[in-house]
Design a protein around this motif. Structure first.
Motif, short mmCIF file in Angstrom:
data_model
loop_
_atom_site.label_atom_id
_atom_site.label_comp_id
_atom_site.label_asym_id
_atom_site.label_seq_id
_atom_site.Cartn_x
_atom_site.Cartn_y
_atom_site.Cartn_z
N ILE A 132 0.85 -1.20 0.00
CA ILE A 132 0.00 0.00 0.00
C ILE A 132 0.88 1.25 0.00
N ASN A 133 1.97 1.20 0.76
CA ASN A 133 2.90 2.34 0.77
C ASN A 133 3.54 2.56 -0.60
N LEU A 134 3.79 1.44 -1.31
CA LEU A 134 4.45 1.55 -2.63
C LEU A 134 3.50 2.08 -3.70
N LEU A 135 2.21 2.21 -3.38
CA LEU A 135 1.29 2.80 -4.36
C LEU A 135 1.55 4.29 -4.53
N LYS A 136 2.25 4.88 -3.57
CA LYS A 136 2.60 6.28 -3.71
C LYS A 136 3.71 6.42 -4.75
N PRO A 137 3.87 7.57 -5.36
CA PRO A 137 4.96 7.77 -6.34
C PRO A 137 6.31 7.47 -5.69
N LEU A 138 7.14 6.75 -6.44
CA LEU A 138 8.43 6.30 -5.93
C LEU A 138 9.43 7.44 -6.00
N ASP A 139 10.32 7.46 -5.03
CA ASP A 139 11.38 8.47 -5.01
C ASP A 139 12.24 8.31 -6.28
N PRO A 140 12.48 9.40 -7.04
CA PRO A 140 13.26 9.29 -8.29
C PRO A 140 14.64 8.68 -8.09
N SER A 141 15.21 8.82 -6.91
CA SER A 141 16.55 8.27 -6.69
C SER A 141 16.56 6.75 -6.71
N ARG A 142 15.39 6.13 -6.53
CA ARG A 142 15.33 4.66 -6.55
C ARG A 142 15.34 4.10 -7.96
N TRP A 143 15.06 4.94 -8.96
CA TRP A 143 15.04 4.44 -10.35
C TRP A 143 16.46 4.30 -10.87
N PRO A 144 16.66 3.42 -11.86
CA PRO A 144 18.02 3.21 -12.40
C PRO A 144 18.49 4.43 -13.18
N HIS A 145 19.82 4.61 -13.25
CA HIS A 145 20.43 5.68 -14.02
C HIS A 145 21.29 5.05 -15.11
N PRO A 146 21.47 5.63 -16.30
CA PRO A 146 20.73 6.81 -16.74
C PRO A 146 19.27 6.45 -17.00
N PRO A 147 18.37 7.40 -16.88
CA PRO A 147 16.95 7.06 -17.06
C PRO A 147 16.64 6.70 -18.49
N SER A 148 15.58 5.96 -18.65
CA SER A 148 15.16 5.60 -20.00
C SER A 148 14.44 6.79 -20.62
N ASN A 149 13.96 6.57 -21.83
CA ASN A 149 13.27 7.65 -22.54
C ASN A 149 11.92 7.99 -21.92
N GLU A 150 11.39 7.11 -21.07
CA GLU A 150 10.07 7.34 -20.49
C GLU A 150 10.15 8.37 -19.36
N SER A 151 9.09 9.09 -19.17
CA SER A 151 9.03 10.05 -18.07
C SER A 151 8.84 9.30 -16.76
#
Length: 2007
Positions: A1617-1636
């Protein structure tokens, strides 16, 4: 000319050129060629567009079958080439090939014109095409076509010189010409060789060619080389240089002013023969020869033999580079050997090595030089000579320069032995004299002081040597360097030095200024360019030896011949040879004496007449001396021979006189340049008799051999046959036959009339009664068999069987050798007519059968009676058999005419008999059948169309015989005509195509096969599948032998569907049919006009052929011309550099064989590479990359380099092709190209890294083996670049994956490679030790290198091991394997040295840093490890990872277990394994995970054991470590490493979560980190591209499902339920993909929703396992953070996360009903405004009540939550009462349990507060009084505690209550199995591994039926913040709220309505909610048992502490 012809010609002139030149009437073609020549003569501008239009007509014109037309075509071509410029070279190949095929065997004038054409092509710079054509021409079977080819090469070299015509290619052609069977060819090849000597010097030619010559040829060339003097100078220039040629007067002035330059130009261009020979490996044979054992032997002879073997092996001209360091050390020792012979041999070996290795021996030379100079003290001549030669060889080979030896010379001139000083200076003198001026200018400052010092030496020899050095310096660079030094000398020494300098320099100007006149032609280039062709023959170079002129090759001298042409004697002249008069006239003794004159002394002649033998002996001795003293014998030969025949004459009885007479005759015959046959006739009778005498036999046989050399053995044999037949002495016959045997062995059979020889053997020799005669005859037949072959036996069929068996035995002793049986001697005579070409089958006689072909026989062939026709055919076969299957062509024309009629006979058997007869005739006649058969072959081929298989087989057998007799090119026109015949059936076509394929298979190059293209193309569309298949195979052979280019040029003859098929097939052969398709759409006329316009505007077209036009345009202002691209070039440049649309990279990688060892590309792989390059790379790029010119290859790399930033993604698609091309370049080893490749590759790999692309294993296996092998390149600069590239690859690819390739390099044969690889292993240990830690056992390969002989290799291996010792300490010994004591001692010494070095540098002790690191890691965490740099060095450079959320871990007590003292490899206990997992690299952590998996398996097998309890304590830490490791391992694999570590971490997590006890021990914080990480990797689009990516996705899916099944469900709900909130951008892989981020968050939320759906689906069966309070709290937080405005907005947008939260809440309300309000202890229900969750619970209760699933406890309009909890005056329904009873029953049961009695009492107290009107004691009517009393007391205590603010945990546990009612617990349904489909999708499970679709393949389904109830454990930590309305004072708020409820219910029975901020929207159950419970309980209220209030129990446990932990 008739009127019709004139009319025809007039009409033909209107036709286009192509139609006129290909007209069927030869007169039209002839007239067209005349007009074409006139047109070309009228063209004055080479840029005229007509030049290009006319070029393609000449290929077919010069191939005309009509000789006069062909002549005129050549005239037109000559005129065309004079008018054209170098641009015409585009047509050179096809025209030259046509001339070679059709013109060189024509009439003499035709051949001469063909040669003119070839010279003009050379003038137009088409030299390569010219030489290609010559290579084909010299392979012609017809000798008369070979001689003109050699002559034109000779003339081209003579006139244009070696700069234009490269000698290297001619040198490669000559060896096969030396062994040619035709004498004229051999003579011409000798002449060409002599011309080469003029241009490049004698020595290179001799060294390269003499090894491949016969001894006789060597002797002849040696004699001829004496006459080759002076040097050569070009007399003709190429066309482009003629334009730059100055005016004659200016040129004359220029030449006069610079004689030195002129002489310099005349110096022959000496080619270094070292570059022309292939290197020879001598190390391998030396190893096999026992060299190493030999040099260590105690016997000096064995040592000498061993070194002598090395000297012999090293005497080769060029030695392959290798490791010679150990050999040099050995030789250095042997130079000082006590035995002088051994020392001399060692010195000679060094000299040979220096000459063979050159610069590769430089280091060794400098190593040995001091010892050699020291050894100069030896006075023995052999040693002094050997040392001098070796020292000179070292300098000559370039091993050392003057600058290198300065220090050695300084040391040597101070040697105490004077001989060393003087000889050293002598060597320096030699070095200076052989060095260039620039070198001496640099070093003279070093040597002049040395010499000045030596001028004061006490030894005269040393002083003289010093003077010589100074004189040599002055001679080279002048007196200036010596001026200051001369001032210091006294007058005597100064004078002496000046004299020496003057003497040495006096002859210089004379030599430099003298120009040696060229022996070549004197015709000027202007004359040559004007067309004055001076024909010269290569054989004209031979002095006095003219090749035999055969009638067919006779040529008349043209009228254009100049005086120079007089040299052209030989086969090209038609000088009629008068038959020599061989019968001598009678001459008396007086006439002889009168003609002698003073030639012989009179007293000698008088003594020869004496009767006393002694006087005659004295006289003949004197006669011999006088004859030997004569300078000129030629004019006196006959008279001297006549005198000897008269006195003493052949009747001389004295043996000594006879011997002397024979010797004098032999001397005269061998000395005279021409020995008349008359003299032979005068002597041969007497000589034959002397052969019979044993005393004179040797001299007589030698004399006969000399006669044979002078006039040819054929004439001698002929004369001897007559004498031997008639002589009465049988010895004359037998010994004469014996000499004939030796003559055949010496001269072969080329000069013999074999028929006469065989007839003599049969009729005379074998019929003799003397056994010796018969035996010698048999020997003669055996000798003939050696040259002729077994066919000679066919002429001996009528010999007696006994003799025949003896002949068979003799033939076996002399097997047939054919061309290999080269004659030992040659014939001097120029008019000796050769009857045959030279040995083999053709030297056998052919019989004239014209007499046997009678009119009766011909008439019988045409008889109406088939029997007579058959008898006549058999008669023909019999005639051929009787002629021994060798017949002449005479009289066979009529025979073939008659047989031709029989091929259409009505009787099929007769046709087959005729075919057999024609087959026999073809074999018997040989090549001559082509002219005699009169086209019978066309009728033979027609027979292939018969439907009888036997007939077709017979026809094919005839064709086989025909092709063996002639050649396929003569048959192709007939076969082509037959294939186009519509009457030919399908079976016949198939058989004929199969036959053609068999014939073409054996050919490498056959341009005539292009004639078959059209019929083959048509057949590829045949309706018969067999015909199509056979035609396909034949087409492939045609493309192979003709080349795709030639086929492309001829496809215009094909129309219809056949064209499409041909073009499609051509694509597979590398042709470019698309270009043809494009050009076909433009009409011819339009194309011509366009080309004309371009030609006028831009000038001449490019040299790249018809596809690309590169033009030059002159601007209108006359400025500098600028290059302008043509339309096609612009089109090409506008295309993309790479075309990867159809790239099948996966398919290409699938067929790559992955191996670590380097193997050079095979031919088929190179062909595939070329095809791929042409397919995916732009035309101009692939042309450059596939060019054989390295400059164009460099251009191609530069094109890629410039475009690299923009084509990176396209290059990744074809990276495997590009890497293969780089491998090919490394194999070819062109230095310039390799430097460019090594400049490009680092940029290329940087680009790959920037693109986040890592090579896969297939791509690595293509390139890495080659790169590792080439690290040992012999050029230092390249080695450095490759070394840096390897280090870059290690950083960017993967050290672990690169390591096996480097290990394979340690096994290379190249020592340099092994040294470099050992250094690289050391580099890896020092920088990437953690990554390769799993492969450290391979260090034993490095350790084994310490036993190698090469010192550098041992040193590299020891350094590598020392690096490992520095890191691992003594643990390194675990990895080095078994070693000998010597190796161990050597390594130990190096380790000790390393330890001392570390101590000096204060680096600590070996291995200490690593041990300290591990201790600090265990004690303090990862910070120290990171600071020390020991951890995670696996990926250097920018590593793309995400921020990994790792919760702070609680301090846990470690289990006291023993720890190993070694490194981190192979942990032995649990804690060490956790350390490695936490702090080690991904590769290292695998070892830790192995231990963990083992422990988990052990604990699972014994679930009740103590080990499981221990593991449960560490379970949370383990999962926390693994969760953090997931990202590291996946990032590591994405950088190109193996996915092994990823699989291990997922497998370890799987084993952990398969055990429910361990899974429940994982706290919420850790679970949050793990689930987030797994879901992120499931969504990562890079995972499928990883190694085994699909398997990893499946494993992630299965692991996620296992976590949802077995983890503590409350934590799972809260986390998700907590993960339904928007995820912190720092948790996403770098470099980011073309998707927003919004899009990615949406995908992530979708995945979380699917997980929640799975948990929600089974909520009915797990409702009592979860803590509802915590779940409701997480829902409350989620809703509060959104706020009502956002909820309304999302509700309209159908937001999935919000809908999922509502669904979970709906399900909870449905399952718990109004009891849900009892689980809001963690929700601040008294906050203002009220929590949103309360409104949703009310709404769900009302909705469910309306659906009759439950009844709400308050009115629908109720607006305040507190009112719902008051007593309601409205009567409650039955369902509400039942539900309340169930709750009370559960609470009473808890009170009855001593473990939960306090919780039960608190819950009961709460019920009393919520429902004060309910009488709880009415539920206890059946209970004992004691239990009811216990309840009353407990409630009173609870009320006191609540008033005091205490929780139940602060109250002492009351005495357990008495036995309560036995309330049975309801039975729950078994747990439902796992479903992976979502609630709103009823379809089957989707097993596709899509990272966004969380699914589980059926194979991974788990059966959950065995699971039992799990005890819910308390949570110590939560990872969510508490909302603003919730605090630690919540309990007080609840208590106050309860009191207000009581007051309200007491004072105000009516409900108070308050406004509530809840939207009025009608909330319907969502799709998920509607399908969550497939089997709902009808009453809407679930029964209760002891689990019913487990959530409340968990809440109460937390309340014991008196505070609420933050979530």
């Amino acid at each position: 000319m008739s009127t019709e012809d004139e009319k025809l010609l007039k009409e033909a002139k209107k036709l286009p050129w192509e139609d006129r030149l290909l007209h069927k009437n030869w007169k039209v073609r002839n007239d067209a060629n005349i007009d074409l020549a006139a047109l070309c003569d009228s063209i004055t501008d080479p840029k005229d567009p007509r030049i290009r239009e006319l070029g393609h007509f000449f290929k077919k014109a010069v191939s005309d079958s009509n000789a006069p037309v062909q002549d005129k075509a050549l005239d037109a071509l000559i005129a065309y080439l004079k008018a054209a410029d170098a641009d015409a070279g585009r047509y050179a190949k096809e025209i030259c090939d046509a001339i070679v095929a059709k013109c060189l065997t024509g009439r003499p004038k035709t051949v001469e014109k063909a040669q003119i054409v070839f010279m003009l092509w050379v003038e137009l710079e088409a030299v390569d095409v010219f030489l290609d054509s010559m290579e084909k021409a010299i392979k012609n079977k017809v000798a008369k076509a070979v001689v003109p080819a050699i002559d034109v090469m000779f003339q081209a070299l003579s006139e244009f010189g070696s700069k234009i015509v490269p000698p290297k290619r001619i040198l490669k052609m000559l060896p096969e010409l030396f062994d040619h069977q035709d004498q004229n060819v051999r003579a011409s090849s000798k002449g060409l060789t002599l011309e080469l000597c003029r241009w490049i010097g004698r020595d290179p030619v001799k060294s390269i060619l003499f090894e491949k010559m016969r001894d006789t040829m060597k002797k002849e060339l040696e004699a001829e080389l004496v006459n080759v003097t002076g040097s050569a100078k070009p007399t003709r220039k190429i066309r482009s240089e003629q334009d730059k040629e100055p005016e004659p007067e200016v040129a004359a002035e220029a030449s006069g002013s610079g004689p030195s330059e002129e002489s310099a130009a005349e110096i022959p261009q000496d080619i270094d023969e070292y570059e022309l020979v292939d290197p020879v490996d001598i190390l391998t044979p030396l190893e096999k020869s026992g060299f190493w054992n030999g040099v260590k032997a105690t016997k000096w002879s064995e040592r000498k033999d061993a070194v002598a073997e090395l000297t012999k092996l090293a005497s080769t001209k060029r030695i392959a580079p290798g490791d010679f360091s150990e050999i040099c050390r050995t030789l250095k020792k042997l130079i000082t050997d006590v035995n002088i012979a051994v020392a001399v041999e060692a010195v000679q070996a060094i000299g040979n090595l220096a000459l063979g290795l050159r610069t590769n021996f430089s280091a060794s030379s400098r190593f040995i030089l001091p010892v050699l100079l020291e050894k100069l003290k030896e006075k023995k001549p052999t040693m002094a000579e050997a040392l001098t030669n070796t020292l000179q060889a070292i300098h000559k080979a370039g091993c050392v320069t003057l600058a290198d030896i300065v220090e050695d010379v300084k040391a040597a001139v101070k040697n105490k032995v004077p001989l060393v000083r003087s000889l050293t200076l002598n060597w320096v003198t030699h070095c200076i004299e052989t060095s260039q001026k620039a070198v001496i200018l640099k070093v003279h400052k070093d040597y002049v002081p040395i010499c000045m010092e030596c001028l004061n030496d006490g030894t005269p020899d040393v002083r003289d040597s010093a003077f010589s050095v100074l004189a040599a310096i002055a001679k080279s660079v002048g007196m200036r360097p010596l001026e200051k030094s001369l001032e210091k000398l006294d007058d005597v020494r100064r004078k002496k030095l000046s004299e020496m300098i003057g003497v040495s320099g006096g002859g210089g100007p004379t030599v430099a200024g003298s120009a040696v006149p060229s022996s070549g032609g004197t015709g000027s280039s202007a004359q040559a360019s004007d067309g004055g062709f001076v024909k010269r023959s290569a054989a004209s170079m031979l002095s006095g030896k003219k090749p035999i002129t055969a009638a067919p090759t006779a040529k008349k001298a043209g009228p254009a011949k100049t005086a120079v042409g007089k040299k052209a004697d030989g086969p090209s002249q038609t000088k009629k040879v008068e038959p020599e008069d061989v019968e001598p006239a009678d001459m008396t003794l007086e006439e002889i004496e009168s003609r002698l004159g003073s030639l012989i002394k009179e007293e000698t002649i008088t003594q020869l007449k004496s009767a006393a033998w002694k006087e005659r002996l004295e006289a003949i001795t004197s006669f011999k001396e006088q004859v030997e003293a004569l300078q000129e014998l030629d004019h006196s030969v006959e008279i001297l021979i006549r005198l000897l025949c008269a006195v003493p004459g052949w009747t001389e009885k004295n043996v000594q006189v006879q011997q002397q007479v024979i010797e004098v005759v032999s001397h005269i015959a061998s000395t005279a340049s021409k020995f008349p046959k008359k003299c032979v006739v005068l002597c041969i009778g007497g000589i034959c008799e002397r052969v019979a005498d044993i005393k004179t036999r040797a001299q007589a046989m030698k004399c006969l051999t000399t006669f044979s050399e002078a006039v040819g053995p054929g004439f001698i044999f002929e004369r001897m046959f007559k004498i031997m037949k008639e002589h009465k002495n049988p010895k004359v016959l037998s010994e004469g036959l014996l000499w004939m045997v030796s003559a055949v062995e010496d001269f072969g059979v080329a000069h013999l009339k074999l028929k006469d020889v065989i007839d003599f053997c049969k009729d005379t020799g074998l019929q003799s009664s003397a056994a010796a005669t018969r035996n010698n005859t048999i020997k003669l037949i055996g000798a003939l068999h050696k040259y002729v072959g077994p066919d000679i036996k066919g002429f001996l069929s009528d010999v007696k069987p006994a003799l025949l068996s003896a002949i068979e035995a003799e033939c076996e002793k002399n097997p047939f050798e054919g061309a290999a049986a080269a004659p030992k001697k040659t014939v001097k005579a120029t008019d000796s007519v050769s009857s045959v070409s030279g040995g083999g089958l053709d030297s056998l006689p052919r019989e004239d059968i014209s007499g046997k072909i009678t009119p009766a026989l011909l008439k019988g062939l045409e008889s109406s009676d088939w029997r007579i026709r058959l008898e006549s055919i058999e008669a023909v076969n019999k005639i051929v058999e009787e002629a021994n299957k060798r017949i002449q062509t005479t009289g066979t024309v009529e025979l073939f005419g008659a047989l031709r009629a029989r091929l259409s006979d009505s009787n099929k058997n007769l046709i087959m008999a005729t075919l057999t007869s024609i087959s026999g005739l073809a074999s018997a006649m040989g090549p001559a059948i082509e002219k005699s058969s009169k086209g019978i072959l066309s009728d033979v081929v027609k027979c292939i169309g018969d439907n009888k298989k036997h007939m077709r087989e017979c026809t094919l057998a005839t064709l086989d015989s025909w092709v063996a007799a002639t050649h396929l090119d003569k048959m192709v026109p007939y076969i082509t005509a037959s294939l186009t015949d519509a009457k030919l059936g399908a079976e016949g076509r198939k058989d004929l195509f199969d036959w053609l394929s068999r014939q073409l298979t054996g050919l490498a190059d056959f341009p005539d096969a292009i004639q078959l293209l059209r019929p083959v193309a048509v057949a590829m569309t045949d309706k018969s599948a067999d015909v199509r298949k056979a035609a396909e195979v034949c087409f492939g052979d045609i493309v192979r032998v003709c080349g795709p280019e030639m086929v492309m040029k001829n496809v215009r003859d094909i129309q219809g569907p056949a064209l499409a098929i041909v073009l499609e097939r051509l694509k597979t052969h590398g042709a470019f049919p698309e270009v043809y398709d494009n050009t076909r759409t433009i009409p011819t006329g339009q194309t011509m006009k366009t080309a004309s316009k371009i030609g006028k505007a831009n000038g001449h077209a490019s040299k790249h052929g018809s596809r690309t036009v590169s033009s030059k345009a002159v601007s209108a202002k006359g400025s500098k011309p600028e290059p302008i691209m043509s339309v096609q070039d612009i089109n090409i440049q506008s295309q993309a550099l790479l075309n990867v649309r159809d790239s099948n990279k996966d398919e290409r990688e699938r067929i790559v064989v992955r191996r670590f060892k380097f193997e050079e590309l095979r031919m088929e792989q190179i062909q595939d590479l070329e095809n791929d390059l042409m397919k995916y790379f732009r035309e101009d790029l692939h042309r450059r990359l596939l060019s054989t010119d390295f400059k164009k290859q460099v251009d191609g790399i530069e094109m890629l380099q410039r475009a690299l930033p923009t084509i990176a993604k396209e290059l990744i698609e074809v990276i495997d092709i590009l890497l293969k091309w780089f491998v090919l370049r490394f194999c070819e080893s062109n230095t310039s190209c390799l430097l460019k490749v090594l400049e490009f590759l680092p940029e290329f790999f940087d680009t790959l890294r920037n693109e986040n692309y890592t090579m896969n294993e297939s791509e690595a296996s293509i390139f890495f083996p080659c790169l590792v092998e080439k690290t040992g390149h012999n050029i230092e600069k390249l080695r450095e670049k490759i070394r840096e590239l390897m280090k870059q690859i290690i950083h960017s690819y993967s050290a672990a994956k690169t390591f096996p390739y480097i290990l394979e390099g340690l096994r290379s044969r190249n020592n340099r490679t092994r040294i470099e690889c050992a250094d690289l292993v050391g580099f890896l240990l020092d920088n990437n030790g953690s990554e390769i830690s799993g492969q450290l056992k391979s260090l034993q390969i490095v350790a084994s290198l310490t036993a190698e002989r090469d010192g550098e290799l041992r040193k590299a291996a020891l350094n590598c091991l020392a690096t490992g010792y520095k890191i691992f300490g003594d643990d390194i010994w675990r990895y080095v394997g078994k070693l000998t004591e010597a190796q161990r001692s050597m390594i130990d010494d190096r380790f000790k040295w390393k330890a001392r070095e570390m101590e000096k540098r204060k680096e600590g002790k070996p291995g200490e840093a690593r041990a300290a690191l591990r201790r600090s890691v265990r004690d303090n965490g990862s910070d120290i490890a990171e600071q020390s740099g020991e951890v995670s060095r696996s990926i250097s450079g920018p590593v793309f990872t995400r921020d990994i959320y790792t919760p702070p871990e609680p301090q846990m007590d470690r289990h006291p277990m023993t720890r190993p003292s070694g490194g981190i490899i192979g942990p032995t206990d649990w804690n060490e394994a956790l350390d490695i997992i936490t702090y080690g690299s991904p590769e290292q952590s695998v070892e830790g995970m192995k231990v963990v998996c083992h422990e988990l398996a052990t604990a699972t097998n014994d679930p009740e054991g103590s080990l499981m309890d221990d593991l449960i304590k560490d379970a949370d830490k383990l999962v926390s470590c693994l969760a953090a490791k997931v990202a590291k391992t996946f990032d590591f694999s994405l950088m190109g490493a193996s996915s092994r570590s990823c699989k291990y971490v997922l497998n370890t997590l799987m084993q952990t979560f398969q055990n429910k006890k361990l899974a429940h021990a994982v706290n919420q914080r850790t679970l949050d980190s793990l689930i987030t990480e797994l879901l992120l990797w499931l969504l990562d689009e890079r995972v499928p591209r990883m190694d085994d990516g699909s398997q990893l996705l499946k494993a992630l899916n299965v692991l996620m499902l296992k976590i949802l099944d077995n983890a503590e469900r409350t934590s799972s709900f809260v986390v998700l339920i907590n993960l339904l909130k928007p995820l912190d951008p720092s948790r996403w892989p770098h470099p980011p993909s073309n998707e927003s981020f919004a899009t990615r968050n949406m995908k992530f939320s979708d995945l979380v929703v699917k997980c929640l759906i799975k948990l929600t689906k089974v909520l009915q069966s797990t409702i009592y396992e979860v803590d509802l309070d915590r779940i409701l709290q997480s829902i409350h937080i989620y809703l509060q953070e959104l706020g009502m405005e956002e909820i309304r907005r999302r509700a309209g947008a159908d937001d999935k996360p919000l809908r999922m939260v509502k669904t979970v809440l709906h399900e909870l309300v449905k399952l718990r009903g109004t009891a849900i309000k009892g689980h809001l202890s963690m929700v601040p229900i008294d906050m203002e405004p009220q929590p949103i969750i309360l409104a949703y619970i009310d709404l769900n209760l009302q909705t469910l009540a309306a659906a009759r699933m439950l009844t709400p406890t308050g009115p629908v309009g109720q607006t305040h939550w507190g009112d719902s909890m008051a007593n309601n005056p409205m009567p409650a329904t039955h369902s509400a009462d039942a539900q309340l009873k169930q709750e009370l029953a559960a609470i009473f049961k808890k009170i009855g349990d001593k473990q939960t009695c306090s919780i039960g009492l608190f819950e009961l107290y709460r019920i009393t507060q919520l429902y004060p009107k309910v009488d709880i004691f009415s539920q206890l009517q059946n209970a004992s009084e004691a239990f009811r009393t216990y309840i009353r007391d407990g409630l009173a205590q609870m009320e006191k505690n609540a008033a005091a603010g205490r929780t139940p945990s602060s109250v002492p546990m009351p005495t357990p209550p008495p036995s309560a009612l036995n309330l049975s617990s309801p039975k729950f349904a078994p747990l439902s199995p796992v479903h992976t489909n979502s609630l709103n999708d009823g379809k089957s499970v989707n097993t596709k591994t899509d990272p966004t679709n969380f699914s589980l393949p059926p194979s991974y389904a788990e059966d959950d039926r065995s699971r039992g109830p799990i005890t819910v454990q308390s949570e110590d930590h939560m990872n969510d913040r508490f909302p603003s309305g919730v605090s630690s004072g919540t309990l007080d708020a609840i208590r106050e709220r309860m009191k207000s409820i009581q007051l309200a219910s007491a004072g105000n029975p009516e409900p108070v309505n308050r406004p509530m901020n809840v939207s009025n929207e009608e909330h319907e159950p969502t799709d998920e909610g509607s399908t969550v419970n497939p089997d709902p309980v009808h009453s809407g209220v679930l029964p209760m048992d002891e689990k019913a209030l487990s959530g409340l129990q968990a809440r109460m446990e937390r309340l014991k502490s008196g505070s609420m932990d933050p979530l």
